[in-house]
Enzyme design. Structure first.
Site, PDB file in Angstrom:
ATOM      1  N   TYR A 362       0.857  -1.194   0.000  1.00  0.00           N
ATOM      2  CA  TYR A 362       0.000   0.000   0.000  1.00  0.00           C
ATOM      3  C   TYR A 362       0.893   1.244   0.000  1.00  0.00           C
ATOM      4  O   TYR A 362       1.763   1.414   0.836  1.00  0.00           O
ATOM      5  CB  TYR A 362      -0.881  -0.031   1.249  1.00  0.00           C
ATOM      6  CG  TYR A 362      -2.056   0.930   1.292  1.00  0.00           C
ATOM      7  CD1 TYR A 362      -2.185   1.996   0.407  1.00  0.00           C
ATOM      8  CD2 TYR A 362      -3.061   0.764   2.235  1.00  0.00           C
ATOM      9  CE1 TYR A 362      -3.260   2.855   0.456  1.00  0.00           C
ATOM     10  CE2 TYR A 362      -4.150   1.622   2.309  1.00  0.00           C
ATOM     11  CZ  TYR A 362      -4.241   2.672   1.422  1.00  0.00           C
ATOM     12  OH  TYR A 362      -5.315   3.526   1.485  1.00  0.00           O
ATOM     13  N   CYS A 363       0.676   2.126  -0.980  1.00  0.00           N
ATOM     14  CA  CYS A 363       1.361   3.419  -1.054  1.00  0.00           C
ATOM     15  C   CYS A 363       2.871   3.214  -1.084  1.00  0.00           C
ATOM     16  O   CYS A 363       3.385   2.500  -1.930  1.00  0.00           O
ATOM     17  CB  CYS A 363       0.906   4.309   0.099  1.00  0.00           C
ATOM     18  SG  CYS A 363       1.444   6.040  -0.030  1.00  0.00           S
ATOM     19  N   VAL A 364       3.630   3.832  -0.152  1.00  0.00           N
ATOM     20  CA  VAL A 364       5.091   3.723  -0.196  1.00  0.00           C
ATOM     21  C   VAL A 364       5.557   2.287   0.006  1.00  0.00           C
ATOM     22  O   VAL A 364       6.629   1.902  -0.480  1.00  0.00           O
ATOM     23  CB  VAL A 364       5.742   4.641   0.858  1.00  0.00           C
ATOM     24  CG1 VAL A 364       5.487   6.095   0.532  1.00  0.00           C
ATOM     25  CG2 VAL A 364       5.273   4.310   2.265  1.00  0.00           C
ATOM     26  N   GLY A 366       4.050  -0.161  -1.324  1.00  0.00           N
ATOM     27  CA  GLY A 366       3.903  -0.723  -2.663  1.00  0.00           C
ATOM     28  C   GLY A 366       5.097  -0.373  -3.533  1.00  0.00           C
ATOM     29  O   GLY A 366       5.580  -1.201  -4.326  1.00  0.00           O
TER      30      GLY A 366
END
Length: 629
Positions: A362-364, A366
């Site tokens: 998720y987000c960073v 990812g």
């Protein structure tokens, strides 16, 4: 005349604030009894309010004198964040006589037109009666910040907010029309201008906000006391409050999906959730949340929890809970987070005796997952990961959105000065994200909780938003410099980790890529670019809403929609043009994709049930690390 945006607005408010004092007296006077005794009692009431506020302020000052830092940290004051953009905004051509004349003419016409509806000014009819109009005035400019009828009840406040909206539009127009700037500098100018314009709204100041004045009159000053207490509480903790303190307790009414911490290191804990089905998919799922936030965004409550929903679909779910950084983590770099992801993958594989795991980043996290996959591919170990799902994750930062306004050299250098002990206080990052949506996450709360003294709501998402984590300063600066500023991750072999170069083109792992249509943190155009670097099969899904609601959207909510397109597209525009819209949550689409990769199931027994007979675990979920500050 004023020569920049700040001076222009300040000059207007300075003169009109004096008039506002008269309005306050008149407003309160309308509700005061005419007899002398009642007037005296009223005067005593307001004197008591003033005395209480003075005592509260005195106690606060004494309290601060007893601390090492006598004043609140600057991140507690959004105006000081706004002030950093003033030098940028001074590039606007306010000194031009043509611009000033146009502004003057526009304001004059607007004021006369508004006053005419109240029977005032040169445009009013000869027999018009001054005061509030018989019908709701038709004001030309609208904005939800001024939706309350109090903004139209009296001509002063009607003129005030209408002039503000006119000047806001004119100033933003000047910023849009500015020529001769590099695209990045132009974007920074627009961002800074918008931030300053939003900060200077009359809704943000007590003397120019009729709703706050009316609340003070109605409560006989109690709203002023409550608001002042709210303000000082936030100054004490150096962070804007969004939700009622104490409303949520981890493990009791938030982050409550049953599970156990089965492994931990100084950097993270690994949670395994208890199955609720008799059989589960053989290949487990390992989730990497961003370390800039708490993991329980994916486990807010039973209705919103992605974790609980995935468990109910027959998936064995593991979650990494990152430790909030402290001085002992000052030397951590990206290698450490990539190595931690590889380690967690190996721990899950060994614990359940499976060859591979499904993963989510998720987000960073990812972004880091993509680097992890590239490292595994380079080492010939790509088969450890059966699939990779990316929630709003970027690898190409060329179009990375508003956060790029915070990654020029001076701001990166400033981060070093803000991290003397080797870690960045999470409140800095929280303030940064808040200012990206200043009206929603800063100024609306200033009005409600400081000016009107309203109670805070009990809202789990807002609680999570304010539950900040600290970041290793060295790694955070490298992240901003190497990825956001220099965009090195997409340059093959420009970066390395775990002793090998990183080349995203080596990733052949099946990928599911989710983006939020209205995401301002990881814009969908930026997330889409991940498809340009993958060598294996991928599925792209565009979800309705933004960075959080676009992800946390359970099927039971029946909210938003998502788009898919089975045809291969070269761009996001082409994808959207040929995409098919589906109502509701994209989660069922994802679980069907996951099962297509391998539907084999096994009994949910043994170590599939953490903490069972013979299984040594550390503690109950959500674990200790999520509570550390």
């Amino acid at each position: 005349m004023a020569t920049d945006a700040t001076e222009l607005f300040t000059e207007m408010f300075r003169s009109q604030s004096q008039q506002a004092m008269g309005q306050i007296t008149g407003l309160f006077g309308q509700f005061m009894p005419a007899d002398g005794l009642a007037e005296a009692e009223n005067a005593v009431q307001w004197a008591q309010i003033a005395s209480r506020m003075h005592a509260i302020w005195t106690d606060y000052q004494v309290e601060q004198l007893g601390k090492a830092q006598a004043s609140p940290p600057h991140y507690a004051d959004p105006m000081k964040w706004i002030a950093t953009g003033q030098a940028v905004v001074r590039q606007l051509p306010f000194a031009s006589p043509d611009v000033q004349q146009r502004l003057w003419n526009g304001v004059s016409v607007l004021i006369n037109g508004v006053l005419a509806q109240y029977g005032l000014g040169p445009n009013a009819g000869a027999d018009a009666a001054a005061g509030a109009p018989a019908t709701e005035p038709e004001l030309p400019l609208r904005d939800r910040r001024f939706a309350d009828p109090e903004w139209r009840r009296q001509p002063f406040f009607a003129v005030l907010h209408q002039v503000y909206l006119l000047l806001s539009a004119e100033i933003m127009g000047l910023a849009e029309a500015t020529e001769g700037l590099e695209p990045a500098r132009k974007a920074q100018l627009l961002f800074a201008t918008r931030a300053i314009v939003d900060a200077l709204s009359p809704a943000n100041f007590p003397l120019t906000n009729p709703v706050a004045l009316e609340a003070a009159q109605r409560s006989k000053g109690e709203s002023l006391v409550r608001g002042f207490e709210n303000l000082l509480d936030d100054m004490r903790k150096g962070q804007l409050t969004h939700t009622r303190p104490g409303a949520f307790v981890l493990g009791e009414n938030i982050a409550v999906t049953p599970g156990k911490v089965v492994f931990e290191t100084p950097l993270y804990q690994l949670i395994q959730y208890t199955p609720t089905t008799e059989k589960v998919l053989k290949t487990p799922l390992l989730i990497f949340p961003p370390w800039i936030n708490r993991f329980y965004i994916l486990d807010l409550n039973a209705k919103k929890s992605f974790v609980r929903w995935a468990v109910e679909q027959g998936v064995t779910v593991f979650m990494v809970s990152w430790k909030s950084a402290d001085a002992s983590m000052a030397d951590l770099v990206w290698d450490d987070y990539i190595a931690a992801q590889v380690e967690a993958i190996d721990v899950v594989r060994a614990r359940l005796d499976v060859p591979s795991v499904h993963t989510i980043g998720y987000c960073v996290a990812g972004t880091t997952l993509a680097a992890t996959l590239a490292v595994l591919a380079r080492k010939g170990e790509a088969d450890k990961v059966a699939s990779a799902t990316f929630f709003t994750a970027q690898v190409d930062f060329e179009e990375a959105g508003d956060l790029k306004h915070f990654v020029d050299d001076p701001q990166i250098e400033t981060l070093g000065k803000l991290s003397p002990e080797g870690y960045l206080d999470g409140r800095y990052l929280a303030a940064t994200f808040n200012i990206l949506r200043g009206n929603d996450l800063i100024w609306s709360y200033v009005e409600k909780n400081y000016l009107k003294g309203e109670d805070y709501p009990a809202f789990d998402l807002l609680h999570w938003n304010g539950d900040v984590t600290n970041l290793p300063a060295h790694w955070h600066r490298d992240y901003l410099r190497d990825l956001y500023r220099d965009n090195r991750l997409v340059v093959a072999d420009s970066m390395q980790a775990c002793g090998v170069p990183i080349d995203l083109h080596r990733i052949a792992t099946p990928a599911y890529i989710q983006a939020g249509r209205e995401d301002h943190i990881a814009p969908p155009e930026s997330v889409w670019k991940l498809t340009h670097y993958l060598a294996g099969p991928w599925t792209f899904v565009l979800a309705g809403s933004g960075h959080i609601a676009g992800v946390v959207n359970p099927p039971s909510s029946n909210k938003y929609q998502y788009w898919v397109n089975d045809a291969r597209s070269d761009s996001l525009d082409a994808f959207v043009e040929g995409a098919q819209e589906h109502p509701g949550s994209w989660w069922p689409h994802w679980i069907a994709w996951l099962r297509d990769l391998g539907a084999e199931e096994i009994a949910a027994r043994g170590k599939r049930r953490p903490g069972g007979r013979g299984d040594k675990v550390i503690e109950d979920a959500p674990g200790r690390y999520v509570t550390l500050r």
